[in-house]
Scaffold this motif. Structure first.
Motif, PDB file in Angstrom:
ATOM      1  N   VAL A   1     -32.262  46.925 -32.633  1.00  0.00           N
ATOM      2  CA  VAL A   1     -32.485  45.472 -32.580  1.00  0.00           C
ATOM      3  C   VAL A   1     -32.868  45.042 -31.167  1.00  0.00           C
ATOM      4  O   VAL A   1     -33.789  44.238 -30.982  1.00  0.00           O
ATOM      5  CB  VAL A   1     -31.229  44.708 -33.054  1.00  0.00           C
ATOM      6  CG1 VAL A   1     -31.385  43.209 -32.805  1.00  0.00           C
ATOM      7  CG2 VAL A   1     -30.976  44.965 -34.532  1.00  0.00           C
ATOM      8  N   ARG A   2     -32.178  45.558 -30.159  1.00  0.00           N
ATOM      9  CA  ARG A   2     -32.502  45.210 -28.769  1.00  0.00           C
ATOM     10  C   ARG A   2     -33.946  45.598 -28.443  1.00  0.00           C
ATOM     11  O   ARG A   2     -34.679  44.851 -27.796  1.00  0.00           O
ATOM     12  CB  ARG A   2     -31.548  45.903 -27.795  1.00  0.00           C
ATOM     13  CG  ARG A   2     -30.147  45.353 -27.805  1.00  0.00           C
ATOM     14  CD  ARG A   2     -29.250  46.048 -26.797  1.00  0.00           C
ATOM     15  NE  ARG A   2     -29.416  45.477 -25.456  1.00  0.00           N
ATOM     16  CZ  ARG A   2     -30.001  46.103 -24.439  1.00  0.00           C
ATOM     17  NH1 ARG A   2     -30.503  47.315 -24.612  1.00  0.00           N
ATOM     18  NH2 ARG A   2     -30.095  45.534 -23.259  1.00  0.00           N
ATOM     19  N   GLU A   3     -34.357  46.779 -28.893  1.00  0.00           N
ATOM     20  CA  GLU A   3     -35.722  47.230 -28.630  1.00  0.00           C
ATOM     21  C   GLU A   3     -36.747  46.370 -29.366  1.00  0.00           C
ATOM     22  O   GLU A   3     -37.804  46.031 -28.813  1.00  0.00           O
ATOM     23  CB  GLU A   3     -35.870  48.702 -29.034  1.00  0.00           C
ATOM     24  CG  GLU A   3     -37.256  49.289 -28.796  1.00  0.00           C
ATOM     25  CD  GLU A   3     -37.688  49.248 -27.333  1.00  0.00           C
ATOM     26  OE1 GLU A   3     -38.905  49.141 -27.084  1.00  0.00           O
ATOM     27  OE2 GLU A   3     -36.809  49.307 -26.436  1.00  0.00           O
ATOM     28  N   LEU A   4     -36.439  45.994 -30.601  1.00  0.00           N
ATOM     29  CA  LEU A   4     -37.331  45.098 -31.344  1.00  0.00           C
ATOM     30  C   LEU A   4     -37.499  43.765 -30.617  1.00  0.00           C
ATOM     31  O   LEU A   4     -38.620  43.246 -30.493  1.00  0.00           O
ATOM     32  CB  LEU A   4     -36.770  44.842 -32.753  1.00  0.00           C
ATOM     33  CG  LEU A   4     -36.921  45.968 -33.774  1.00  0.00           C
ATOM     34  CD1 LEU A   4     -36.105  45.648 -35.029  1.00  0.00           C
ATOM     35  CD2 LEU A   4     -38.395  46.171 -34.142  1.00  0.00           C
ATOM     36  N   MET A   5     -36.387  43.216 -30.127  1.00  0.00           N
ATOM     37  CA  MET A   5     -36.431  41.941 -29.414  1.00  0.00           C
ATOM     38  C   MET A   5     -37.215  42.093 -28.106  1.00  0.00           C
ATOM     39  O   MET A   5     -37.973  41.201 -27.708  1.00  0.00           O
ATOM     40  CB  MET A   5     -35.019  41.449 -29.144  1.00  0.00           C
ATOM     41  CG  MET A   5     -34.204  41.159 -30.389  1.00  0.00           C
ATOM     42  SD  MET A   5     -34.758  39.679 -31.237  1.00  0.00           S
ATOM     43  CE  MET A   5     -33.526  38.516 -30.674  1.00  0.00           C
ATOM     44  N   HIS A   6     -37.023  43.219 -27.419  1.00  0.00           N
ATOM     45  CA  HIS A   6     -37.731  43.459 -26.166  1.00  0.00           C
ATOM     46  C   HIS A   6     -39.239  43.533 -26.413  1.00  0.00           C
ATOM     47  O   HIS A   6     -40.041  42.928 -25.674  1.00  0.00           O
ATOM     48  CB  HIS A   6     -37.228  44.759 -25.541  1.00  0.00           C
ATOM     49  CG  HIS A   6     -37.970  45.166 -24.306  1.00  0.00           C
ATOM     50  ND1 HIS A   6     -38.134  44.331 -23.220  1.00  0.00           N
ATOM     51  CD2 HIS A   6     -38.623  46.332 -23.996  1.00  0.00           C
ATOM     52  CE1 HIS A   6     -38.830  44.944 -22.286  1.00  0.00           C
ATOM     53  NE2 HIS A   6     -39.136  46.147 -22.734  1.00  0.00           N
ATOM     54  N   GLN A   7     -39.628  44.258 -27.446  1.00  0.00           N
ATOM     55  CA  GLN A   7     -41.050  44.371 -27.765  1.00  0.00           C
ATOM     56  C   GLN A   7     -41.638  43.022 -28.167  1.00  0.00           C
ATOM     57  O   GLN A   7     -42.773  42.691 -27.817  1.00  0.00           O
ATOM     58  CB  GLN A   7     -41.254  45.401 -28.872  1.00  0.00           C
ATOM     59  CG  GLN A   7     -40.960  46.826 -28.433  1.00  0.00           C
ATOM     60  CD  GLN A   7     -41.198  47.843 -29.529  1.00  0.00           C
ATOM     61  OE1 GLN A   7     -41.831  47.545 -30.547  1.00  0.00           O
ATOM     62  NE2 GLN A   7     -40.690  49.066 -29.333  1.00  0.00           N
ATOM     63  N   GLU A   8     -40.854  42.229 -28.902  1.00  0.00           N
ATOM     64  CA  GLU A   8     -41.320  40.901 -29.301  1.00  0.00           C
ATOM     65  C   GLU A   8     -41.484  40.006 -28.069  1.00  0.00           C
ATOM     66  O   GLU A   8     -42.424  39.215 -27.976  1.00  0.00           O
ATOM     67  CB  GLU A   8     -40.331  40.281 -30.290  1.00  0.00           C
ATOM     68  CG  GLU A   8     -40.754  38.934 -30.849  1.00  0.00           C
ATOM     69  CD  GLU A   8     -41.966  38.990 -31.756  1.00  0.00           C
ATOM     70  OE1 GLU A   8     -42.393  37.929 -32.241  1.00  0.00           O
ATOM     71  OE2 GLU A   8     -42.518  40.099 -31.977  1.00  0.00           O
ATOM     72  N   ALA A   9     -40.560  40.133 -27.121  1.00  0.00           N
ATOM     73  CA  ALA A   9     -40.661  39.353 -25.885  1.00  0.00           C
ATOM     74  C   ALA A   9     -41.923  39.723 -25.118  1.00  0.00           C
ATOM     75  O   ALA A   9     -42.593  38.841 -24.543  1.00  0.00           O
ATOM     76  CB  ALA A   9     -39.431  39.596 -25.018  1.00  0.00           C
ATOM     77  N   GLN A  10     -42.264  41.000 -25.107  1.00  0.00           N
ATOM     78  CA  GLN A  10     -43.495  41.433 -24.439  1.00  0.00           C
ATOM     79  C   GLN A  10     -44.715  40.858 -25.149  1.00  0.00           C
ATOM     80  O   GLN A  10     -45.670  40.409 -24.506  1.00  0.00           O
ATOM     81  CB  GLN A  10     -43.565  42.961 -24.408  1.00  0.00           C
ATOM     82  CG  GLN A  10     -42.542  43.613 -23.473  1.00  0.00           C
ATOM     83  CD  GLN A  10     -42.632  45.119 -23.476  1.00  0.00           C
ATOM     84  OE1 GLN A  10     -42.716  45.736 -24.533  1.00  0.00           O
ATOM     85  NE2 GLN A  10     -42.609  45.716 -22.288  1.00  0.00           N
ATOM     86  N   ARG A  11     -44.682  40.861 -26.481  1.00  0.00           N
ATOM     87  CA  ARG A  11     -45.800  40.312 -27.250  1.00  0.00           C
ATOM     88  C   ARG A  11     -45.975  38.822 -26.966  1.00  0.00           C
ATOM     89  O   ARG A  11     -47.103  38.311 -26.861  1.00  0.00           O
ATOM     90  CB  ARG A  11     -45.577  40.549 -28.749  1.00  0.00           C
ATOM     91  CG  ARG A  11     -46.765  40.149 -29.626  1.00  0.00           C
ATOM     92  CD  ARG A  11     -46.434  40.280 -31.101  1.00  0.00           C
ATOM     93  NE  ARG A  11     -45.508  39.253 -31.551  1.00  0.00           N
ATOM     94  CZ  ARG A  11     -45.871  37.989 -31.826  1.00  0.00           C
ATOM     95  NH1 ARG A  11     -47.128  37.609 -31.712  1.00  0.00           N
ATOM     96  NH2 ARG A  11     -44.968  37.126 -32.240  1.00  0.00           N
ATOM     97  N   LEU A  12     -44.848  38.118 -26.837  1.00  0.00           N
ATOM     98  CA  LEU A  12     -44.883  36.687 -26.583  1.00  0.00           C
ATOM     99  C   LEU A  12     -45.073  36.369 -25.097  1.00  0.00           C
ATOM    100  O   LEU A  12     -45.133  35.193 -24.716  1.00  0.00           O
ATOM    101  CB  LEU A  12     -43.575  36.045 -27.074  1.00  0.00           C
ATOM    102  CG  LEU A  12     -43.307  36.121 -28.581  1.00  0.00           C
ATOM    103  CD1 LEU A  12     -41.896  35.635 -28.894  1.00  0.00           C
ATOM    104  CD2 LEU A  12     -44.339  35.315 -29.360  1.00  0.00           C
TER     105      LEU A  12
END
Length: 344
Positions: free
Chosen positions: A89-100
């Motif tokens: 979950v942390r990695e998913l959120m991190h990747q989403e933050a990079q996308r945004l």
């Protein structure tokens, strides 16, 4: 009415959704480092990014450190899988933050880093802790950044999107009325004599006190029995509390503990209080704190809490429930779109 989206609620959501491994109920104590099962170097992969065993092992060791009984293999397996899932979950959120393209102010990271560092006695202790965890300062700062990004995403998913109106709050209050029944409350004044007095604790090594535990317990008992004689000879408990009590938070108020519910104190203390009439003083009562003499000064009967007393708490509860569901749905959506491989 819209409930204000208070910052602590977002933080609470982050803790609940990103640190679920803390919720694992272990009730265990480790037998040693060998209890750590075999974990592959790469435990998972999220959209091509590897999640390494390093953090999983560290978190598992923390669970072992706080455990109170040996673990079974299924228990160990459950904890490890829970930690891996949270790291996914942390990695998913991190990747989403990079996308945004979400960026965190370096001052925010530095402030949090200094706060974590200040918990250690000195630089050597801090570096030792990092070494035990198998990380360097930059790794810690990166973790702080990732968590801050996750908080930003959670805030975006909730802020302005969760509304709790008065009708919702009223409905919850009436449908869950039994949950708002307050038990009988008691107000007492007490004198506490501890085997280890506050002065001893401040000025003596704990090992030395432990060696004299039974001797000091007997001396404390003798002292409380002497105070009891003074009470029977007409002295007031408030005066004696000011003179003798080791409860530093109440002594100068004559030992007044204020109102409390029976389940908020040790059972032996509550049982003694429940047998008293107002104005009556108990016999000597021993708890884990030491020896007490207790005077019941006032009682309140069981009653239902009025709506106005519970309104704010219900608002926060409903907000957290709705917000948690909203963020959980968001994370589920991220999972569906991602390519996730688990190797454990």
């Amino acid at each position: 009415m819209r409930v204000k989206k208070m910052q602590f609620l977002f933080i609470a959501l982050g803790v609940l959704l990103l640190s679920g491994f803390r919720e694992v109920n272990t009730d265990l104590r480790p037998e040693g480092i060998n209890q750590i099962p075999s974990i592959p170097d790469v435990v998972a992969r999220v959209n091509g990014s590897d999640i390494l065993a390093q953090r999983i092992k560290f978190q598992f060791k923390q669970v072992l450190k706080n455990a109170r009984a040996p673990m079974t293999s299924p228990q160990k397996d459950k904890i490890i899988r829970k930690v891996i899932d949270q790291e996914v979950v942390r990695e998913l959120m991190h990747q989403e933050a990079q996308r945004l393209k979400l960026t965190i102010d370096s001052n925010v990271i530095d402030t949090e880093f200094k706060a974590l560092k200040s918990a250690y006695k000195n630089e050597d202790e801090f570096k030792k802790a990092l070494l035990q965890r198998g990380i360097v300062e930059d790794d810690l700062k990166k973790a702080i950044e990732v968590d801050a990004q996750a908080q930003m995403i959670i805030k975006q998913q909730v802020q302005g999107k969760v509304e709790i109106d008065d009708a919702d709050v009223q409905k919850y209050f009436h449908e869950n009325n039994e949950n708002f029944l307050r038990p009988a409350a008691f107000r007492v004044s007490h004198i506490l004599i501890m085997p280890f007095s506050p002065e001893m604790i401040k000025n003596t090594k704990i090992e030395d006190l432990q060696d004299r535990k039974e001797e000091l317990r007997q001396k404390a008992k003798e002292k409380i029995l002497g105070i009891q004689k003074e009470l029977k000879n007409g002295a007031k408990i408030a005066d004696l509390a000011k003179k003798y009590s080791h409860d530093e938070s109440t002594a100068q108020n004559g030992g007044d503990l204020g109102f409390f519910y029976a389940d908020g104190v040790e059972k032996v203390f509550a049982d003694a209080v429940s047998k008293l009439e107002v104005g009556e003083v108990s016999d000597v009562v021993e708890t884990t704190f030491g020896f007490h003499l207790i005077e019941l000064t006032e009682t309140k009967p069981s009653e239902y809490a009025p709506f106005e007393d519970m309104k704010e708490a219900i608002q926060k509860h409903l907000f957290m429930k709705d917000a948690s569901n909203r963020v959980a749905d968001y994370i589920t959506d991220l999972r569906k779109k991602a390519e996730i491989e688990i190797f454990y």
